[in-house]
Design an enzyme around this catalytic site. Structure first.
Site, PDB file in Angstrom:
ATOM      1  N   CYS A 113     -20.097  67.833   0.281  1.00  0.00           N
ATOM      2  CA  CYS A 113     -19.256  68.865   1.006  1.00  0.00           C
ATOM      3  C   CYS A 113     -18.117  67.967   1.389  1.00  0.00           C
ATOM      4  O   CYS A 113     -18.273  66.804   1.876  1.00  0.00           O
ATOM      5  CB  CYS A 113     -20.039  69.110   2.156  1.00  0.00           C
ATOM      6  SG  CYS A 113     -18.985  70.248   3.281  1.00  0.00           S
TER       7      CYS A 113
ATOM      8  N   CYS B 293     -13.101  71.659  -2.167  1.00  0.00           N
ATOM      9  CA  CYS B 293     -14.392  72.360  -1.448  1.00  0.00           C
ATOM     10  C   CYS B 293     -15.390  72.384  -2.450  1.00  0.00           C
ATOM     11  O   CYS B 293     -15.100  73.223  -3.628  1.00  0.00           O
ATOM     12  CB  CYS B 293     -13.906  73.734  -0.817  1.00  0.00           C
ATOM     13  SG  CYS B 293     -15.288  74.737  -0.089  1.00  0.00           S
TER      14      CYS B 293
HETATM   15  N1  DGL Z   1     -15.690  71.832   2.772  1.00  0.00           N
HETATM   16  C1  DGL Z   1     -16.641  72.645   2.169  1.00  0.00           C
HETATM   17  C2  DGL Z   1     -17.153  71.978   1.062  1.00  0.00           C
HETATM   18  O1  DGL Z   1     -17.007  71.299   0.247  1.00  0.00           O
HETATM   19  C3  DGL Z   1     -17.054  73.812   2.733  1.00  0.00           C
HETATM   20  C4  DGL Z   1     -17.572  73.460   4.011  1.00  0.00           C
HETATM   21  C5  DGL Z   1     -17.908  75.246   4.750  1.00  0.00           C
HETATM   22  O2  DGL Z   1     -16.758  75.990   5.117  1.00  0.00           O
HETATM   23  O3  DGL Z   1     -19.007  75.564   4.845  1.00  0.00           O
HETATM   24  O4  DGL Z   1     -18.437  72.686   0.732  1.00  0.00           O
END
Ligand code: DGL
Length: 264
Positions: free
Chosen positions: A188, A74
Site C-alpha cells: 500500500c 495506489c
Molecule cells: N494508498 C492506497 C494503496 O496503495 C490506498 C489506501 C486506501 O485508500 O485505503 O493501496
C-alpha cells in the site's frame, strides 16, 4: 510539451511515496498530485466501487491537466482498475502493484509478508504475482485499514502511536508461519510513509520493500528522450474534497514544493 506534467493519483497521500523516488530520477519533472479525498479510503471499498470511480476520475484529471503520463500510485486502485483505466485513457498509464518479485529475490527464509489494504490482499492480481514470482515462497497477507489512517494522519501532523503500528504488524507476523517472514512488502503506497515506525516495531532482521523505486525507473524509461523544464517548478496538488484534513496536509506539502490545493 516540456511542461506537460506527470500525474500521480491515489486515494490520499500514499502516492507521495512514489513521487519521491520519481523526482530523484527526474528532478525537474512537473508533478500534479491528485488525491481522491472524497473517496478515501479505498481499501475498505468493494471492487465494483473502485472500478467505477477510478477511471471516471482519471478521465476528468487527464482532460484538465493534460499529463504526459499517469501513475496510479495506489495498489488498491491498480490491482482492481488498471486495465479499465488503460482502456479509457489515451496517455501511458503506470500502475503500482505489490513488490512481490523483489521480495522473493531477497528472501532467505522463503516466507514473505504482504501488508496492504483489505481490498488489495484479496485480489487475484496478488495470487498471480505470487504464483509467477514467488512460487517457491509462502506468501502471507494482511490487510490493514488502520495503517492507512495512521499514515494519512502523520502527514496531517498527528504522530502515529507506536503500539498501534505494532498491533497492525502483529496481524501479519503472528499468523502461523509468520515468525519466519524475513521480507515484508509494503503493498500500500501509504505504508512507506510509516517505514521508520514499521521498522521500529518489527523484530530485527526483517526488511521492507515497496514498489516506489521500480515505478520511478519505469516512468524514467517511458519518458526517456522527452524534454523537461530547465528547473523545478511548484507541484500542483488536487483534492476531490477540501476539508480540514486536506488543508492540514496541504500546509505540510507547501513546505515540500507544492502550490495551494485545488479542488477537482
Ligand atoms: N494508498 C492506497 C494503496 O496503495 C490506498 C489506501 C486506501 O485508500 O485505503 O493501496
Amino acid at each position: 510539451m516540456n511542461d506537460r506534467p506527470l500525474l500521480f493519483f491515489d486515494s490520499g497521500v500514499g502516492g507521495l511515496s512514489v513521487v519521491a523516488p520519481t523526482l530523484e530520477l527526474l528532478p525537474t519533472a512537473p508533478v500534479v498530485y491528485a488525491a481522491d479525498s472524497a473517496g478515501f479510503p479505498y481499501g475498505t471499498k468493494s471492487e465494483a466501487e473502485i472500478a467505477a470511480r477510478v477511471p471516471a476520475l482519471l478521465g476528468r484529471l487527464v482532460e484538465r491537466y493534460r499529463p504526459r503520463l499517469v501513475v496510479i500510485a495506489c495498489n488498491t486502485a491498480s490491482t482492481i482498475a488498471l486495465a479499465h483505466v488503460r482502456s479509457a485513457l489515451d496517455v501511458p498509464v503506470v500502475g503500482t502493484v505489490p513488490a512481490i518479485k523483489p521480495a522473493a529475490e531477497m528472501s532467505k527464509t522463503r516466507v514473505i509478508g504482504v501488508l496492504g489494504t483489505e481490498a488489495t490482499v484479496r485480489q487475484p492480481y496478488v495470487d498471480d504475482l505470487a504464483a509467477r514470482f514467488a512460487a517457491d515462497c509462502t506468501v502471507l497477507r494482511y490487510g490493514s485499514a488502520r495503517l492507512v489512517e495512521l499514515a494519512e494522519g502523520a502527514l496531517a501532523g498527528f504522530a502515529p502511536p507506536t503500539e498501534d503500528v505494532a498491533t497492525e504488524l502483529a496481524g501479519l507476523l503472528n499468523q502461523p508461519g509468520g515468525e519466519r517472514i524475513d521480507v515484508v512488502v509494503n503493498a500500500c503506497t501509504h505504508f512507506p510513509l510509516l517505514e521508520a515506525d514499521l521498522v521500529a516495531a518489527a523484530p530485527p532482521g526483517i526488511s521492507f520493500v515497496d514498489g516506489g523505486p521500480g515505478i520511478a525507473r519505469r516512468v524514467a524509461y517511458l519518458t526517456a528522450g522527452q524534454d523537461w523544464p530547465g528547473q523545478a517548478s511548484a507541484h500542483r496538488l488536487v483534492f476531490t474534497r477540501l476539508g480540514d484534513r486536506e488543508q492540514r496536509i496541504a500546509g505540510f506539502l507547501a513546505t515540500r514544493g507544492f502550490a495551494e490545493p485545488e479542488l477537482l
